[in-house]
Design a protein around this motif. Sequence first.
Motif, PDB file in Angstrom:
ATOM      1  N   ASN A   1       6.219  -7.677  -4.466  1.00  0.00           N
ATOM      2  CA  ASN A   1       5.732  -8.621  -5.470  1.00  0.00           C
ATOM      3  C   ASN A   1       4.231  -8.382  -5.600  1.00  0.00           C
ATOM      4  O   ASN A   1       3.537  -8.234  -4.583  1.00  0.00           O
ATOM      5  N   TYR A   2       3.724  -8.302  -6.840  1.00  0.00           N
ATOM      6  CA  TYR A   2       2.317  -8.008  -7.076  1.00  0.00           C
ATOM      7  C   TYR A   2       1.683  -9.031  -8.010  1.00  0.00           C
ATOM      8  O   TYR A   2       2.329  -9.526  -8.929  1.00  0.00           O
ATOM      9  N   ALA A   3       0.417  -9.280  -7.790  1.00  0.00           N
ATOM     10  CA  ALA A   3      -0.354 -10.035  -8.773  1.00  0.00           C
ATOM     11  C   ALA A   3      -0.477  -9.201 -10.041  1.00  0.00           C
ATOM     12  O   ALA A   3      -0.579  -7.965  -9.974  1.00  0.00           O
ATOM     13  N   ASP A   4      -0.479  -9.853 -11.184  1.00  0.00           N
ATOM     14  CA  ASP A   4      -0.570  -9.135 -12.449  1.00  0.00           C
ATOM     15  C   ASP A   4      -1.824  -8.253 -12.506  1.00  0.00           C
ATOM     16  O   ASP A   4      -1.798  -7.170 -13.101  1.00  0.00           O
ATOM     17  N   SER A   5      -2.893  -8.720 -11.895  1.00  0.00           N
ATOM     18  CA  SER A   5      -4.167  -8.010 -11.987  1.00  0.00           C
ATOM     19  C   SER A   5      -4.174  -6.668 -11.256  1.00  0.00           C
ATOM     20  O   SER A   5      -5.069  -5.850 -11.485  1.00  0.00           O
ATOM     21  N   VAL A   6      -3.191  -6.439 -10.381  1.00  0.00           N
ATOM     22  CA  VAL A   6      -3.189  -5.186  -9.613  1.00  0.00           C
ATOM     23  C   VAL A   6      -1.965  -4.329  -9.900  1.00  0.00           C
ATOM     24  O   VAL A   6      -1.874  -3.212  -9.373  1.00  0.00           O
ATOM     25  N   LYS A   7      -1.049  -4.811 -10.697  1.00  0.00           N
ATOM     26  CA  LYS A   7       0.159  -4.041 -10.997  1.00  0.00           C
ATOM     27  C   LYS A   7      -0.214  -2.687 -11.604  1.00  0.00           C
ATOM     28  O   LYS A   7      -1.067  -2.605 -12.483  1.00  0.00           O
ATOM     29  N   GLY A   8       0.436  -1.648 -11.101  1.00  0.00           N
ATOM     30  CA  GLY A   8       0.177  -0.306 -11.597  1.00  0.00           C
ATOM     31  C   GLY A   8      -0.993   0.383 -10.919  1.00  0.00           C
ATOM     32  O   GLY A   8      -1.193   1.587 -11.094  1.00  0.00           O
ATOM     33  N   ARG A   9      -1.782  -0.365 -10.146  1.00  0.00           N
ATOM     34  CA  ARG A   9      -2.938   0.232  -9.447  1.00  0.00           C
ATOM     35  C   ARG A   9      -2.780   0.172  -7.929  1.00  0.00           C
ATOM     36  O   ARG A   9      -3.230   1.084  -7.233  1.00  0.00           O
ATOM     37  N   PHE A  10      -2.177  -0.889  -7.429  1.00  0.00           N
ATOM     38  CA  PHE A  10      -2.012  -1.079  -5.985  1.00  0.00           C
ATOM     39  C   PHE A  10      -0.547  -0.884  -5.604  1.00  0.00           C
ATOM     40  O   PHE A  10       0.359  -1.241  -6.372  1.00  0.00           O
ATOM     41  N   THR A  11      -0.323  -0.387  -4.391  1.00  0.00           N
ATOM     42  CA  THR A  11       1.023  -0.233  -3.867  1.00  0.00           C
ATOM     43  C   THR A  11       1.064  -0.749  -2.437  1.00  0.00           C
ATOM     44  O   THR A  11       0.267  -0.312  -1.593  1.00  0.00           O
ATOM     45  N   ILE A  12       1.991  -1.655  -2.187  1.00  0.00           N
ATOM     46  CA  ILE A  12       2.173  -2.174  -0.838  1.00  0.00           C
ATOM     47  C   ILE A  12       3.383  -1.487  -0.211  1.00  0.00           C
ATOM     48  O   ILE A  12       4.377  -1.201  -0.889  1.00  0.00           O
ATOM     49  N   SER A  13       3.274  -1.199   1.074  1.00  0.00           N
ATOM     50  CA  SER A  13       4.378  -0.593   1.800  1.00  0.00           C
ATOM     51  C   SER A  13       4.307  -1.067   3.251  1.00  0.00           C
ATOM     52  O   SER A  13       3.311  -1.656   3.673  1.00  0.00           O
TER      53      SER A  13
END
Length: 112
Positions: free
Chosen positions: A57-69
Amino acid sequence: VQLQASGGGLVQAGGSLRLSCTASGSTFSIDDMGWYRQAPGKQRELVADISSGSSTNYADSVKGRFTISRDNAKNTVYLQMNSLKPEDTAVYFCNVNIPPSWGEGTLVTVSS
């Protein structure tokens, strides 16, 4: 549960950083792991979280730039941050939900 975060630093806009957070102690109960951030004068906000089954689940402001694993064998969660912007400047905190635990935070500064 104790959480130790690392990987923050100073980077120019457009650059990348990778944050890591390792849990120790009573880690058998951990389910969700996540990253929050708090910029000066602002409330702490969710950046991204990931379940034990790797649903993200990502904040809209980081979608497409951040990746959590995460690496469950190492009790470690990662945050790969690409295309960083000055507005990403904040102290980043890792978090687990069971039991509710916070790391000390690592500072990310993005210069323009």
